[in-house]
Design a protein around this motif. Structure first.
Motif, mmCIF file in Angstrom:
data_model
loop_
_atom_site.group_PDB
_atom_site.id
_atom_site.type_symbol
_atom_site.label_atom_id
_atom_site.label_comp_id
_atom_site.label_asym_id
_atom_site.label_seq_id
_atom_site.Cartn_x
_atom_site.Cartn_y
_atom_site.Cartn_z
ATOM 1 N N ILE A 67 -16.513 -0.571 4.295
ATOM 2 C CA ILE A 67 -15.783 -0.212 3.084
ATOM 3 C C ILE A 67 -15.239 1.209 3.191
ATOM 4 O O ILE A 67 -14.091 1.485 2.824
ATOM 5 C CB ILE A 67 -16.696 -0.353 1.852
ATOM 6 C CG1 ILE A 67 -17.150 -1.808 1.692
ATOM 7 C CG2 ILE A 67 -15.979 0.124 0.595
ATOM 8 C CD1 ILE A 67 -18.196 -2.005 0.613
ATOM 9 N N ALA A 68 -16.052 2.119 3.728
ATOM 10 C CA ALA A 68 -15.611 3.505 3.882
ATOM 11 C C ALA A 68 -14.447 3.602 4.862
ATOM 12 O O ALA A 68 -13.493 4.368 4.636
ATOM 13 C CB ALA A 68 -16.777 4.373 4.350
ATOM 14 N N ALA A 69 -14.507 2.838 5.948
ATOM 15 C CA ALA A 69 -13.406 2.852 6.910
ATOM 16 C C ALA A 69 -12.127 2.312 6.289
ATOM 17 O O ALA A 69 -11.035 2.872 6.497
ATOM 18 C CB ALA A 69 -13.794 2.032 8.136
ATOM 19 N N ARG A 70 -12.241 1.229 5.516
ATOM 20 C CA ARG A 70 -11.056 0.672 4.845
ATOM 21 C C ARG A 70 -10.525 1.628 3.790
ATOM 22 O O ARG A 70 -9.305 1.744 3.599
ATOM 23 C CB ARG A 70 -11.423 -0.667 4.191
ATOM 24 C CG ARG A 70 -10.217 -1.461 3.696
ATOM 25 C CD ARG A 70 -9.435 -1.986 4.884
ATOM 26 N NE ARG A 70 -8.369 -2.890 4.484
ATOM 27 C CZ ARG A 70 -7.124 -2.507 4.196
ATOM 28 N NH1 ARG A 70 -6.803 -1.224 4.268
ATOM 29 N NH2 ARG A 70 -6.208 -3.393 3.855
ATOM 30 N N PHE A 71 -11.424 2.333 3.142
ATOM 31 C CA PHE A 71 -11.026 3.338 2.154
ATOM 32 C C PHE A 71 -10.206 4.441 2.819
ATOM 33 O O PHE A 71 -9.165 4.854 2.307
ATOM 34 C CB PHE A 71 -12.283 3.922 1.491
ATOM 35 C CG PHE A 71 -12.016 4.796 0.302
ATOM 36 C CD1 PHE A 71 -12.183 4.312 -0.982
ATOM 37 C CD2 PHE A 71 -11.598 6.103 0.462
ATOM 38 C CE1 PHE A 71 -11.946 5.116 -2.086
ATOM 39 C CE2 PHE A 71 -11.349 6.923 -0.623
ATOM 40 C CZ PHE A 71 -11.528 6.432 -1.899
ATOM 41 N N ALA A 72 -10.698 4.915 3.973
ATOM 42 C CA ALA A 72 -9.999 5.988 4.687
ATOM 43 C C ALA A 72 -8.631 5.535 5.180
ATOM 44 O O ALA A 72 -7.681 6.335 5.230
ATOM 45 C CB ALA A 72 -10.851 6.477 5.850
ATOM 46 N N GLN A 73 -8.498 4.265 5.548
ATOM 47 C CA GLN A 73 -7.222 3.745 6.038
ATOM 48 C C GLN A 73 -6.204 3.522 4.912
ATOM 49 O O GLN A 73 -5.007 3.438 5.186
ATOM 50 C CB GLN A 73 -7.441 2.421 6.768
ATOM 51 C CG GLN A 73 -8.281 2.537 8.032
ATOM 52 C CD GLN A 73 -8.634 1.174 8.598
ATOM 53 O OE1 GLN A 73 -8.249 0.135 8.045
ATOM 54 N NE2 GLN A 73 -9.380 1.165 9.700
ATOM 55 N N SER A 74 -6.683 3.421 3.671
ATOM 56 C CA SER A 74 -5.810 2.994 2.568
ATOM 57 C C SER A 74 -5.719 4.039 1.468
ATOM 58 O O SER A 74 -5.524 3.696 0.295
ATOM 59 C CB SER A 74 -6.331 1.675 1.983
ATOM 60 O OG SER A 74 -6.561 0.709 2.978
#
Length: 280
Positions: A67-74
């Protein structure tokens, strides 16, 4: 399985440390911040370890790291959705709805006829389900943020109205008689006695309305929205099985709601510093 056992062990150790700090340093200011942060960290570690250790599919429950990685990408996408839903829809509807509720509460307090006539109507409107009124308001006000603000106005109006009416009636007869002996007009009595006494009640309604405003704006976007907004993004991401993005949007909503509620609580503390509930 090693991930799961490690997460459980970390949870037990973190909980024991939290209990010890709360019992020994519970009154310290740093402990009031450290204890909830440690609890949140242990909860995230437990979540990560159990999901990875039990090999749970990301479609069912993604780990916090994903979730944190997707947050950083978006971040750009999430920021645009935040502006569309929170700042334009929720905040504008919150200000309009709460302001109208305060004004109507003063009118109701001034007129017993309105008290008997408007409060039942307000109770009826508050009982309407959001899934029923949201499509109607979308058809009336269009697919942009205006219709979401209208849904928020409907949701926050009645809780603030009820609390404000109760607050204006909170003063006792002795205080009102004292103002009458000073030949105070209704406006003077309202400004100097009734409104200050109503502030604790008003802020109770305003804090409840912060949560309702976010829920109303997000849910309303499920029934019609341009190609942006938190509700729209959650709806489309679920259809694409992009659950990390869904949880990223939920994280933004949770942080915004917590900040909104916390900010209102700070304003309440500054305005009602004289009230017994605010005395340390």
């Amino acid at each position: 399985m090693i991930w799961a056992l490690g997460a459980i062990a970390f949870w037990i150790a973190g909980s024991a440390l939290n209990v010890w700090i709360a019992g020994r340093y519970g009154r310290a200011r740093w402990a009031r911040l450290f204890v909830p942060l440690l609890f949140g960290a242990t909860l995230l570690v437990l979540w990560e370890g159990l999901v990875r250790g039990l090999d749970v599919s990301p479609v069912i429950l993604p780990p916090p790291s994903m979730i944190a990685a997707r947050f950083a990408q978006s971040t750009d996408l999430l920021w645009g959705d935040f502006i569309q839903t929170i700042l334009k829809g929720a905040l504008s509807g919150y200000v309009i709805g709460c302001g109208a509720a305060v004004a109507v509460a003063v009118l109701i307090d001034r007129s017993p006829f309105l008290q008997r006539g408007l409060l039942p109507v307000g109770n009826f409107v508050a009982a309407l389900p959001i899934v029923g009124i949201a499509p109607i308001l979308v058809m009336w006000f269009g697919f942009d943020w205006q219709s979401k603000a209208a849904v928020v106005v409907v949701m926050v109006f009645f809780p603030v109205l009820v609390n404000m009416v109760a607050g204006l009636a909170a003063t006792d007869h002795l205080q009102r008689d004292l103002m009458a002996t000073y030949s105070a007009s209704y406006g003077q009595s309202l400004l100097k006695l009734r409104l200050p006494a109503a502030m604790p009640f008003l802020f109770n309604g305003l804090k409840i309305a912060t949560t309702l405003a976010l829920i109303g704006a997000i849910v309303a976007e499920f029934f019609g929205s341009p190609t942006r907004g938190m509700g729209f993004r959650i709806n489309t991401a679920v259809g694409q099985l992009d659950m990390p993005l869904v949880w990223a949007e939920i994280t933004v909503a949770a942080l915004a709601g917590s900040g909104f509620f916390g900010g209102m609580a700070l304003i309440e503390k500054a305005v009602t510093f004289w009230h017994p509930s605010q005395r340390a």
